[in-house]
Design a protein around this motif. Structure first.
Motif, PDB file in Angstrom:
ATOM      1  N   ALA A  33      40.858  57.936  55.011  1.00  0.00           N
ATOM      2  CA  ALA A  33      41.196  56.389  54.673  1.00  0.00           C
ATOM      3  C   ALA A  33      40.010  55.706  55.374  1.00  0.00           C
ATOM      4  N   LEU A  34      39.855  55.839  56.730  1.00  0.00           N
ATOM      5  CA  LEU A  34      39.124  55.105  56.866  1.00  0.00           C
ATOM      6  C   LEU A  34      37.591  55.213  56.414  1.00  0.00           C
ATOM      7  N   LEU A  35      37.562  56.189  56.064  1.00  0.00           N
ATOM      8  CA  LEU A  35      36.373  57.094  55.531  1.00  0.00           C
ATOM      9  C   LEU A  35      36.190  56.688  54.609  1.00  0.00           C
ATOM     10  N   ALA A  36      37.306  56.665  53.272  1.00  0.00           N
ATOM     11  CA  ALA A  36      36.881  56.191  52.435  1.00  0.00           C
ATOM     12  C   ALA A  36      37.104  54.493  51.194  1.00  0.00           C
ATOM     13  N   MET A  37      37.532  54.235  52.745  1.00  0.00           N
ATOM     14  CA  MET A  37      38.369  53.136  52.134  1.00  0.00           C
ATOM     15  C   MET A  37      37.486  51.874  51.403  1.00  0.00           C
ATOM     16  N   GLU A  38      37.376  50.733  51.040  1.00  0.00           N
ATOM     17  CA  GLU A  38      36.734  49.611  50.150  1.00  0.00           C
ATOM     18  C   GLU A  38      36.068  48.861  51.828  1.00  0.00           C
ATOM     19  N   PRO A  39      34.882  48.296  51.905  1.00  0.00           N
ATOM     20  CA  PRO A  39      34.975  47.109  52.869  1.00  0.00           C
ATOM     21  C   PRO A  39      36.141  45.823  52.957  1.00  0.00           C
TER      22      PRO A  39
ATOM     23  N   GLU B  78      51.406  52.695  54.361  1.00  0.00           N
ATOM     24  CA  GLU B  78      50.266  53.778  55.129  1.00  0.00           C
ATOM     25  C   GLU B  78      51.354  55.176  55.395  1.00  0.00           C
ATOM     26  N   VAL B  79      52.206  55.472  56.535  1.00  0.00           N
ATOM     27  CA  VAL B  79      52.528  56.197  56.583  1.00  0.00           C
ATOM     28  C   VAL B  79      53.877  56.811  55.519  1.00  0.00           C
ATOM     29  N   ALA B  80      54.744  55.434  53.907  1.00  0.00           N
ATOM     30  CA  ALA B  80      54.981  55.796  53.590  1.00  0.00           C
ATOM     31  C   ALA B  80      54.010  57.443  52.010  1.00  0.00           C
ATOM     32  N   GLN B  81      53.104  56.962  51.864  1.00  0.00           N
ATOM     33  CA  GLN B  81      51.870  57.675  50.921  1.00  0.00           C
ATOM     34  C   GLN B  81      51.834  59.395  51.349  1.00  0.00           C
ATOM     35  N   SER B  82      51.691  58.994  52.859  1.00  0.00           N
ATOM     36  CA  SER B  82      51.134  59.791  53.383  1.00  0.00           C
ATOM     37  C   SER B  82      52.113  61.304  53.497  1.00  0.00           C
TER      38      SER B  82
ATOM     39  N   VAL C  11      45.739  74.510  58.835  1.00  0.00           N
ATOM     40  CA  VAL C  11      45.673  73.852  58.519  1.00  0.00           C
ATOM     41  C   VAL C  11      44.388  73.517  57.645  1.00  0.00           C
ATOM     42  N   ALA C  12      44.405  73.878  56.147  1.00  0.00           N
ATOM     43  CA  ALA C  12      42.589  73.500  55.959  1.00  0.00           C
ATOM     44  C   ALA C  12      43.555  73.185  54.689  1.00  0.00           C
ATOM     45  N   GLY C  13      42.471  71.990  53.742  1.00  0.00           N
ATOM     46  CA  GLY C  13      42.868  71.315  52.758  1.00  0.00           C
ATOM     47  C   GLY C  13      41.708  70.902  52.132  1.00  0.00           C
ATOM     48  N   LYS C  14      41.623  70.449  50.974  1.00  0.00           N
ATOM     49  CA  LYS C  14      40.843  69.623  49.333  1.00  0.00           C
ATOM     50  C   LYS C  14      41.671  68.791  49.121  1.00  0.00           C
ATOM     51  N   ILE C  15      40.941  67.433  49.434  1.00  0.00           N
ATOM     52  CA  ILE C  15      41.583  65.750  48.831  1.00  0.00           C
ATOM     53  C   ILE C  15      40.907  65.568  48.260  1.00  0.00           C
ATOM     54  N   MET C  16      41.500  65.146  47.187  1.00  0.00           N
ATOM     55  CA  MET C  16      40.388  64.448  46.092  1.00  0.00           C
ATOM     56  C   MET C  16      41.230  63.548  46.156  1.00  0.00           C
ATOM     57  N   ILE C  17      39.777  61.635  46.525  1.00  0.00           N
ATOM     58  CA  ILE C  17      40.447  60.517  45.840  1.00  0.00           C
ATOM     59  C   ILE C  17      40.211  60.281  44.650  1.00  0.00           C
ATOM     60  N   ASP C  18      40.957  59.883  43.572  1.00  0.00           N
ATOM     61  CA  ASP C  18      40.902  59.736  42.179  1.00  0.00           C
ATOM     62  C   ASP C  18      40.861  58.158  41.655  1.00  0.00           C
TER      63      ASP C  18
ATOM     64  N   VAL D 279      45.504  51.074  53.131  1.00  0.00           N
ATOM     65  CA  VAL D 279      47.201  52.156  51.706  1.00  0.00           C
ATOM     66  C   VAL D 279      46.121  52.657  50.448  1.00  0.00           C
ATOM     67  N   LYS D 280      45.587  51.210  50.226  1.00  0.00           N
ATOM     68  CA  LYS D 280      45.207  51.593  48.533  1.00  0.00           C
ATOM     69  C   LYS D 280      43.957  52.852  48.901  1.00  0.00           C
ATOM     70  N   VAL D 281      43.546  53.661  49.402  1.00  0.00           N
ATOM     71  CA  VAL D 281      42.704  54.880  49.265  1.00  0.00           C
ATOM     72  C   VAL D 281      43.637  55.810  49.223  1.00  0.00           C
ATOM     73  N   LEU D 282      45.084  55.917  50.228  1.00  0.00           N
ATOM     74  CA  LEU D 282      46.163  56.597  50.410  1.00  0.00           C
ATOM     75  C   LEU D 282      46.798  56.451  48.609  1.00  0.00           C
ATOM     76  N   ARG D 283      47.122  55.430  47.876  1.00  0.00           N
ATOM     77  CA  ARG D 283      46.978  55.607  47.137  1.00  0.00           C
ATOM     78  C   ARG D 283      46.395  56.294  45.875  1.00  0.00           C
ATOM     79  N   ALA D 284      45.421  56.838  46.165  1.00  0.00           N
ATOM     80  CA  ALA D 284      44.644  57.018  45.032  1.00  0.00           C
ATOM     81  C   ALA D 284      44.844  58.503  45.107  1.00  0.00           C
ATOM     82  N   LEU D 285      44.848  58.685  46.284  1.00  0.00           N
ATOM     83  CA  LEU D 285      44.642  60.702  46.783  1.00  0.00           C
ATOM     84  C   LEU D 285      45.716  61.124  46.070  1.00  0.00           C
ATOM     85  N   ARG D 286      45.027  62.193  45.179  1.00  0.00           N
ATOM     86  CA  ARG D 286      45.425  62.938  43.701  1.00  0.00           C
ATOM     87  C   ARG D 286      45.999  63.692  44.555  1.00  0.00           C
ATOM     88  N   GLN D 287      47.727  63.234  43.853  1.00  0.00           N
ATOM     89  CA  GLN D 287      49.317  63.881  44.190  1.00  0.00           C
ATOM     90  C   GLN D 287      49.550  65.350  43.505  1.00  0.00           C
TER      91      GLN D 287
END
Ligand SMILES: NC(=O)C1=CN([C@@H]2O[C@H](COP(=O)(O)OP(=O)(O)OC[C@H]3O[C@@H](n4cnc5c(N)ncnc54)[C@H](OP(=O)(O)O)[C@@H]3O)[C@@H](O)[C@H]2O)C=CC1
Ligand SMILES: O=C1O[C@H](COP(=O)(O)O)[C@@H](O)[C@H](O)[C@H]1O
Length: 490
Positions: free
Chosen positions: A249-255, A438-442, A317-324, A269-277
């Motif tokens: 989230a910190l790496l991807a968020m908008e300023p 944030e917790v809920a989105q995660s 765990v290793a994973g690929k996370i896409m942020i749409d 929260v906006k980033v976490l909402r944009a994670l590809r479900q």
């Protein structure tokens, strides 16, 4: 800092006889006092079922500080602020004596009636404690009351929602400090500054210039004596749902429009909402798991305790996370975390896209993409990998690195994460604590992984203690044309 500005409070630690209190909380409070961040106006009340006296508690606090003490006289003064109250958290009557003790300490230490209740216990107890704090009147202090809650906050989304409801029936959101200690790490806090205070990075910080991002948090230790907790948790709940997603989230968020708690949290929260479900049956395309077996650095997980002998809990765990979203469409954020890996390291590698035409390499297949590496632990700093001309005739290229090391004197890192976060809580700064949203989105993001992995039988063990995880983790990147950048100490 003048004496008046130092925060005052009584800190009640539930779980004060446990591992976290000993390893992190007491040493952090000690350093806060040593550094003058808190003065004389504080007391710590430890609780647990053990029938300890104040003296036994103080001895344990002293031991927890190891050799990191300035003088023995200081130490006695410091521990004289510590008190012990034996208590079973599920027994309402045990809270009665606690109120009397707090009252007395508040008068003596002039803490203004401010109270922090720090829940350093298994999550099953969080709701019970909150309810008992209300029923006993302990939460209705003369000053402010804050509740610090350790992770994991729930076990999945439904249980986290139920827990949140239970706690919110007693405390307002503004009183709840959900701790994620990664947010207290110096270089995790630095992500925002590196991004938003540097034009050279911010303009390139998007899918036009970045090919992928790799976040590793590897541990060389195994589960130690936490196997009872860990085996019910696993690496997804223990690390991914919280620490790893917070770094994404910190790496991807908008300023943020300003640096207030609300704005920063809302961008995350906006980033976490944009994670590809993911759908449960699509998880295999994005996530792989592992459990360590015997290897160079130790025995396998299943041999670490009798109850683990047939465990299917993932220790890797290793994973690929896409942020749409507009900025990140098409850029994979790879994460990996695990126990008993080759080394302890927390590192972020931002890989930039290749230049359109390569004029300088002899071998046209050769590639040295620019990398920005954020070193979080054990070293703290940033390293930028660039290409430059090899000295001498011709224009051959060689990769070079520009490194900035943030480590303090004698290699000692900047303040321990818990030290910063306890202080933030005392001054009422919630920025580096997680909001419920944030917790809920995660949880919503990781729930399909948990569902799938709980329902099928993994082929464990599948990585050797002392390695960097199973082959599947390498394949995850290879199928996208990438590879994990080696973990070297920059
Ligand atoms: N340890 C770590 O490195 C980390 C831990 N955490 C989190 O911190 C929390 C605590 O973890 P940790 O310290 O490792 O756990 P421990 O198992 O070491 O400690 C548990 C504590 O809970 C107390 N306790 C248990 N049952 C009761 C009860 N019925 N009434 C009163 N006290 C009770 C124990 O005291 P007693 O036995 O005296 O009753 C003990 O002090 C967990 O949420 C964990 O996820 C988070 C990050 C890292
Ligand atoms: O929260 C947790 O974090 C630690 C790793 O923390 P770090 O600061 O050493 O990176 C991990 O060992 C533990 O299992 C987990 O609960």
């Amino acid at each position: 800092m003048s004496k008046q500005q130092r925060p005052k409070a009584v800190i009640v630690i539930f779980g004060a006889t446990g591992d976290l209190a000993k390893r992190k909380l007491f040493p952090s409070i000690y350093r806060l006092v040593q550094n003058g961040k808190i003065g004389e106006d504080f007391a710590v009340v430890g609780t647990g079922r053990r029938q300890w006296t104040n003296d036994v508690f103080r001895e344990n606090v002293k031991k927890s500080l190891g050799s990191n003490i300035s003088s023995h006289a200081d130490l006695d003064t410091f521990t004289s602020h510590f008190f012990y109250h034996p208590l079973d958290v599920s027994e309402p009557s045990s809270y009665l004596g606690l109120e009397a003790l707090l009252h007395e300490l508040e008068g003596y230490y002039k803490t203004g009636g401010n109270r922090i209740f720090y829940l350093a216990m298994a999550p099953d107890f969080f709701g019970i404690i909150a309810n008992n704090l209300k029923a006993s009147g302990l939460k209705d202090a003369a000053g402010w009351t804050r509740l610090v809650i350790e992770k994991p906050f729930g076990n999945d989304l439904p249980s986290a929602k139920a827990l949140n409801k239970e706690i919110r029936a007693v405390f307002d959101e503004e009183q709840i400090y959900r701790i994620d200690h990664y947010l207290g790490k110096e270089m995790v806090q630095n992500i925002e500054v590196i991004r938003f205070a540097n034009g050279i990075f911010e303009h390139l910080w998007n899918n036009r210039f970045i090919s992928n991002v790799q976040i590793t948090s590897s541990e060389s230790l195994g589960v130690e004596d936490r196997s009872r907790y860990y085996d019910n948790s696993g690496a997804v709940r223990d690390m991914v749902q919280n620490h790893m997603l917070q770094m994404v989230a910190l790496l991807a968020m908008e300023p943020p429009i300003n640096l207030t708690t609300e704005e920063i949290r809302s961008e995350k929260v906006k980033v976490l909402r944009a994670l590809r479900q993911m759908e449960v049956n699509g998880v295999d395309d994005y996530f792989v798991r592992g459990q360590y077996g015997d290897g160079e650095t130790g025995i396998g997980y299943r041999k670490e305790a009798p109850q683990l002998s047939a465990s299917k809990t993932e220790t890797f765990v290793a994973g690929k996370i896409m942020i749409d979203n507009y900025r990140w469409a098409g850029v994979p954020f790879y994460i990996r975390t695990g126990k008993r890996m080759a080394k302890k390291s927390i590192k972020i590698v931002v890989e930039f896209k290749d230049i359109p035409m390569n004029l300088y390499y002899k071998n046209k297949q050769e590639k040295h993409p620019n990398l920005l590496v954020i070193n979080i632990q054990p070293n703290e700093g940033i390293t930028l990998y660039l290409n430059a001309k090899k000295a001498g005739a011709g224009t051959d290229v060689k990769p070079i690195k520009l490194a900035y090391n943030n480590n303090g004197i004698n290699g000692i890192n900047t303040p321990e994460a818990y030290e910063k976060l306890i202080y933030d809580c005392m001054i009422g700064d919630m920025t580096n604590f997680t909001h419920w949203n944030e917790v809920a989105q995660s949880w919503s993001f990781v729930d399909p992984i948990l569902k799938l992995w709980e329902s099928d039988q993994p082929d464990f063990p599948n990585y050797a203690a002392g390695s960097m995880g199973p082959l599947e983790a390498d394949k995850l990147l290879e199928k996208d044309g990438f590879h994990w950048w080696p973990i070297v100490e920059d």
